[in-house]
Design a protein around this motif. Sequence first.
Motif, PDB file in Angstrom:
ATOM      1  N   GLU A   1       0.817  -1.205   0.000  1.00 56.97           N
ATOM      2  CA  GLU A   1       0.000   0.000   0.000  1.00 56.97           C
ATOM      3  C   GLU A   1       0.853   1.258   0.000  1.00 56.97           C
ATOM      4  O   GLU A   1       0.494   2.254  -0.614  1.00 56.97           O
ATOM      5  CB  GLU A   1      -0.930  -0.016   1.213  1.00 56.97           C
ATOM      6  N   GLN A   2       1.960   1.176   0.727  1.00 60.10           N
ATOM      7  CA  GLN A   2       2.840   2.334   0.777  1.00 60.10           C
ATOM      8  C   GLN A   2       3.512   2.593  -0.600  1.00 60.10           C
ATOM      9  O   GLN A   2       3.724   3.723  -1.005  1.00 60.10           O
ATOM     10  CB  GLN A   2       3.917   2.138   1.861  1.00 60.10           C
ATOM     11  N   ASN A   3       3.818   1.516  -1.247  1.00 54.97           N
ATOM     12  CA  ASN A   3       4.555   1.686  -2.531  1.00 54.97           C
ATOM     13  C   ASN A   3       3.661   1.535  -3.760  1.00 54.97           C
ATOM     14  O   ASN A   3       4.140   1.362  -4.881  1.00 54.97           O
ATOM     15  CB  ASN A   3       5.671   0.645  -2.611  1.00 54.97           C
ATOM     16  N   GLU A   4       2.307   1.475  -3.571  1.00 58.11           N
ATOM     17  CA  GLU A   4       1.406   1.239  -4.700  1.00 58.11           C
ATOM     18  C   GLU A   4       1.508   2.357  -5.738  1.00 58.11           C
ATOM     19  O   GLU A   4       1.493   2.089  -6.951  1.00 58.11           O
ATOM     20  CB  GLU A   4      -0.021   1.130  -4.164  1.00 58.11           C
ATOM     21  N   CYS A   5       1.541   3.547  -5.225  1.00 52.50           N
ATOM     22  CA  CYS A   5       1.651   4.678  -6.196  1.00 52.50           C
ATOM     23  C   CYS A   5       2.911   4.593  -7.033  1.00 52.50           C
ATOM     24  O   CYS A   5       2.915   4.835  -8.257  1.00 52.50           O
ATOM     25  CB  CYS A   5       1.586   6.003  -5.418  1.00 52.50           C
TER      26      CYS A   5
END
Length: 472
Positions: A183-187
């Motif tokens: 979730e933290q690195n999804e972008c």
Amino acid sequence: IGSGGSPAAPAAEGSGAEGFVAQAKGGACFQSEELQEWQRQLELESVELAAGRRELGERWHSLRRRQLEVEREREAVAATRRELDDRIQAVEDQQEELGSEKERYISKRDAYNERFKSLREHQLEVEKAQSSLVADKEELAARWGSLQHRQLELEQEAEKVSQQRADLDCRHCKLQEAQAEAEQNECLILRRETAVIQEEQDLEVQRQKLADMKTKATKLLEQAAQKELDLIPRAKALNDEKALVEADRRNLQKFLEEAVSDHNRARFPVPGYWSEVSHRRLRVPWPEGSHAFKWLLQQSAIHPCCDGRDGRFEVGSIRRVNVWRLQNAVLWRQYCAKAEDLASVHALRGLEARPLHPRIPTFDRPDLPECLRWWKAFNHGLNEVYLWHGTSDANIDLIAKGGLDERVCQLDGMFGAGLYFAQDSCKSGQYAARDRSGSHWFFLCRVLLGNPYMTQAAMPRTRRAPDRFDSV
């Protein structure tokens, strides 16, 4: 006529007649002696007149004979003059024909030269076109190489992208396992996927451009190949025309050589006693001359055995002689031209060939062939004679083909570098070493001595006779 020899007077009447008669009788004795003296003188004079008449008759007959001889000589001179005029006219006609042939040849040569120049210019244009096609072909090959290199680079980049995608998939699995981190690195992943997609689109565009460039290169190669095929018939036609020009040039060269050869043959005809002249057969057997040559060898040998530093020759050892006549028309024309040159040099320099002293001995007998009686037909003004030349069997064919060549003579001879001949067969026999069959080889040569230089001293290291002389 009375008793005294005087004419009787006519008789007259009376004493006058008697007195005349007495007077005539009285003077008879006196006149008879005088008349006898006159009669003797008349007889002497008549004898002298008869002798003079006979002498005059003989002189008249001799003059008549001389007049007839002079008339015959005049007729012969007139015939000779007519023959010379005919020959001069024939030579002039030949010169005119040669001049016309030369003009035709010059015009034809000029035409061929112009044609050759035009063909050469056309050939240069074709070569320029070929060179430009080669340059275009090389440029296309270079561009094709660069495109292939770019395609390899793109394929490598695609492999890298695939590897990166695999890595992303692996990392996506890890992110699923670690959702918090995902979730933290999804972008970030979305952005990276967008960039990969954009790169794939760019790669597809580049692949399309590469295919278009490949299509254009193929078309250019096909056009170059078509141009090369179009040039092949033109090059073939040019080569055919060049071959025709070369054939015409060879034919003209052959025609000129034959014309010059015919002119030389007409100018210097071969001797009448030669058999049929052939360029393939220079040595013609002459068995009829064997006995004559054997006799000449024996007669011209002043020593029965010649033994010296140059070799040994015994004329008495000769048992059989084989003779060949050398019939080389080229050497014959060179010899005749040399005689003309020598005569011209003598005339130009005011020289006169002195008679040979001592003279070359002549040998004659009834059955000697006429061609060996050189003292009757040779040019005595240039001291032309027959002389012997002995050599080895290895030199026979070389001399028969190319003649005696003074360029290969050695300087350490007794009289320097030159062609050596001898009037004595025994001297030439010293140089005619025996071959494997035990035979000696001689040449009986026609030699132009010209104005010879007589010497009793050696003349080594010399190449020519002294000034105003032609031989030594």
